[in-house]
Structure formats: structure tokens, C-alpha cells
Design a protein around this motif. Sequence first.
Motif: not given
Length: 690
Positions: A566, A319, A563, A305
Motif C-alpha cells: 500500500v 487497505w 499493509p 487484502a
Amino acid sequence: MCFSNMYFGLQTGWISMMSLQSSLLGFALFKPFQSILQVKFSPVENVVLQTVAVATATMPLAAGFVGIIPALALLNKSDHPEGAIVLSFQQLVLWSLGVAFFGVFFAVPLRKQTIIREKLRFPSGTATAQMISLLHQQPDPTMTSTSSSTTIMTLRQRHKKHLQLNNDNDDDQQPLLSLTSDPSVHSSSSSSSYGSQGDLPNHLDSTNFEEAWHLKLKALLISFSMSSLYTLLSYFFPIITNLPIFNWLCFNLVDFRAWDWYFAPSLSYVGQGIIMGLPTTLSMLLGCIVGWGILSPMAYYSGWATGPVDDWKTGSKGWILWVSLGVMISESIISLAIVTIRTITRSIARSSLDTKATTETSTVQQEDDIETVFQEGEEEDDEYEDAPADQQVSKWTTIIGLIVSTLLCIYLVRHVFGPDILPVSLTLLAVVVAMFLSVLAVRALGETDLNPVSGIGKISQVIFAGILPGSIAANLIAGGIAEAGAQQAGDLMQDLKTGHLLHASPKAQFYGQLIGSLFSVFTASGAYLLYRNVYTIPGPEFPVPTAQVWLDMSRLVNGQPLPPHVSEFVIGFAIVFGIFVIIQETSTMHQRSIGWQRYIPQGMAFSIGMYNPPSFTLARVIGGLMTYYWYQYCEKHDDDDDDDTWWLDPRYRYKVGKVLIIIIGSGFVLGEGTFALVNMIMHACHVPHL
């Protein structure tokens, strides 16, 4: 209260049911006029007042003003061909009317089963009943109810006892009278008749009551004034809302503020922490530390991120939101599954017990004399004490109201959003799904005091992603319908529990809920429009985190990728908190000693601490600590007193007691919620400030 919840909901996604606050304020408003009122403002009137107030106060959540409405405004072309959906005032009112009522009709048939037969706790409703009784100088209704119920042995219980203690009938009946002879239990005529007010406790007299009420009112006014003053000062001196105390503590060697670590000394969030209590706020603090202190820097420095920290799309704030979403979904689904299994198990057990009791009835009747059998018949009828038939909502009212409110929802959703986004058949399906999920939500609320409306909405999102894949706007609307039903049904059930304990008319509460919901349709729509026109939503003042949660969930179930890296954390945290829920629920189910289990964090509070900035959480923890230490102080023995509280009038401890801290917390919340309107007006008028 509606404006307060709109304010706090747009800031953090958290709203309060406001039952305690509305009970307190209602009494404060009507008490000075008691002598000139034609009808005395009794606990029954107070119950109906707070029912109307709660229906009005919770509309920002029930109608999605802090969730799906701003989420629809965040849609882009890839989410929806026409981009963002921004509703006008007229559309906001029509949407609110569509979702404001069917949940109320859902709750009516559930009352008999959950409150009357199973006597589920509904902790907030019970606490409100205790607050109202305290305000009106009445006995604790839970003590009165316990005393009454223990003098009545049900037919099934007596059959069981009879088989165990064949020839000992006198001993069998003796324990039934033990509590009624206890001088610490204040019996009342209200325990046997709806609408009666009961006797005053012997240890209270009018002089002590007036003094105690004066202290409570003083505490409420002082806390309200302090919070109001802070709110006004925060407009003219915005720096006091974001104090970089962590930078100061480390002499700016580490820029904590760049990671959103600063302190907002908002008394309203301190008040929320007071009402939440220490265990909940500590779970939020743990989520804050894990999310903002560990995962956020990890995601940034690992290159997962790389955007600005507070950016929802590319920053670590967005995130870690996925991790909190995983915790929420895990806890909601597993909790609802456990509630469902427990309900089925209890129904089977109850059916077996009823069958066994029926087969044993003839044996008991042969051995008991005629008088005993007659008394048993009366006791069986009294087992489920309920309001008179003329004070209950009729079945036809419920059926017709449910049909009309469903048709109203279908028509207005089609009128507001058009026929293409969510077809009529799927709108009807959304209402049906909302009805079934509301049953689970009400049961969870009755047993745990947690209405999992966010989880309910997400379950609906998953269902409609399979039925109508790729339509993110329809997914949000369907989830909003499910959330509205669960919220409205839960609110009314808590209020009905309060009314049951204080012997208020369920019919009056039912119509009070409808009146409050109708009034709040216009109030909440106007409040949201004001905030949207004056401030940028989402923006620095009102980030609307719940809207981002809704939108991210909708994008996820419709196939958009997560993302980088994650997913591993989402699955890991979901499994861990799923295990926590199972441990907590199973230990409660078997009534085992709590012990170390009290330290297990609460998943929902943990996730809120993760997606809210640390400033909101830290203030709430202070409130939780205040509640803890005030309770500890109130429980101290007189001979343990020392001089460390020389600044506090001892009358607050002896005359007001533990309820004082709740009064202070309510004043803090209401003060900022009320004067936020003043700040909004000054902002709209461009009043100069630093």
C-alpha cells in the motif's frame, strides 16, 4: 442540529457547520411572533442566534465524538497496556469541557487581522450573511460593503495614484463615485453604523416578500417531511436503505453488493450533496470509483487484502483507507505551507508599502490643500471599518480567558485520563501547538472555505509521535486537542465574518459562542452515550470511519507497519494530489483564468469518497446535480422557457430563485437528523420491524 451532526458524523465522518440551516430555522421560528416581540428579531439577532446554534451543532467534531473518542475505544492491548479506553458520561462531559473553550479565545485576536484588515472572504460566513439579509428583506451586505469601500480611497492608494497622475486630481477622484451612482447597488445606513438595519430594496414590497417567504417555508416543510418519512420507513423496511441496483442492472451476473456497491436513497445525503455543490460531489465520486471500483478489487485479487471487503484490518476497505489518508495528509500539509508562505509574503509587502507611503506623505501634503489632507486622515481611519470599542472583546478578557481555559484543559485531561497517559507539560504543549496550527487553519478557512481540522490533527499526531514515541493513546488525545482548537476558532471566525457584514456586535457573538459550546458539552455527550448504548459503535449502522483514520494514523507514526504494497500507492497519490494543490493555489494567487483547472479534483473530497462506502457518495452526487441544474434553470432567459418544468410552480423560480435548492437541502438534512432520534428510541424499545 447537534444530534444531526452526531448521527451523520458517526455514519460517514462528515458534519455540517449548520450556519445556513440555523439562520433559516431561527427566522422561521421568530417570524410569526414579530408583532409581539419587544425587541424586533432583526438580522443582528439572527446572527447571534446562528452563532450559538453553530457552536452547539459542531461539538460532535470539536470534542472528538466522531473521531478520537471512538478511536480510544478501539485500542487493543498492543496499542495501550490497559486496552480500550471507554469514557463514562461524566468523563465525556469533563473532556468536552476541557477542549470546548480555548479555541474560542484563539479566534479573538485573529479577527482584526483576517476580517478587518485583510478582508479574507470566509465564503460560508459571507453566504450566511447573504442568506440572513435575504430572509430579512435587506440589501445584499456584500454589495453594500463593496459600494461603501469603493467610495473610500486609502491613503496609500491615493499616494500611488498621485504619483501616477500628477496633475489630474479631478480624474483621480471620479472613479471613486462610480459604483455609488449605479442604481443596481442599494446603499444603506448600515454601511456606516453598527447596529442599524438599513433600507429595504426598492424593488421589494411587503406583499411580494410575504409570498416569497410562504414559498420558502412550504419548500422547507415539504423537504423536511419527505426526509422524515423516509427515515421512519427505513426502520420498518431496512431493505430500502441498501438497494442493490447495480446487481439488478447487470441481472446479477456480477455481485456488486459483495464489493459494497449498492444505493441508499437517503434524502439527507442528497441534501448534503445539494449544500456541497457539484464540483465537490464529483471529486467524491472520482474517489469512490478509484477506491472502491479499481483499488479495492486490485488489492483483493493481488492478495494484498484477502479478508472480507468491509473489514478494516484485513479487507480492501482498510487497505484503501491508507491511500485516502495519504491524500488527506498531502493536501493538508501543502495547503497549510502555501498559506504560511503567502501570509509571510503579504506581511513583508504590506510593511514595505506602509514604509513607502510614510515617506511620500510629506510630498502629498505639500501639494494638497488643508481640506484634502484632513479628508485623507479621515479616510485612513475609515479604511478598516470596525465595530465600536464597547462592542469588541477586550484584550484582558481574551488573555484571562485563554489562561483559564488552558488551565481547565490541562486539569480535566489529567483528571479524565490520569497522569500517566499525557503528562501535564505535554498537555500544555498540545494547547500551544493547537494555537499555532489554528492560526493556519483560520487563514486556510478564510481563503478556501476549507477548515483542514483533520490535517491539523494529523500534523499534531506526527509532532507528538516524535516527542512521546510509542504512546498511541497520548497521540490520539494530543491530536484531539489540536483538532478542537482549530474547529472552535474556525467556527467563530466564520460567524464573525457574518456579523461583520451585518454589523452585529462581536462581543455578543463571542459570548454566544461560549454559551453554545457550554450547552453542547452536555448535549453532545448525552447524544454520543445514547448512540453508543443503543447501537454497536463501530457497527453496521455507524461504522465511524473517522475513528479508524485517527487510529491508523496514530499506529503509523508510532512505527506499526503498513499493509502489503500500500505504501507505493500512498506515496503516488500523495504526490499527485500535492501537485494538484500547488496548481490550484498558485493559479488563484496570480488570479489567472481558471479554464481547465476547474476540473482538478479536490483532495479532501476525493479522500472522503474513498473511505466512505459508495452508497453515501452516490446520493450526494445526485444532490450536487440537483443544485447544478436548478442554478441553470434559474439563469435561463424567459424566452428560453419550455414545457419540461410543467410540474413546477414558476413562482419558485421568480419569487425564491437559487436559494430554493439550499432550503430544500437543509430540509432533507434536518429531517433525517431529527427523526433518527425517533428510530433510535424505537430501536431501544425493540419495536418490531421487518
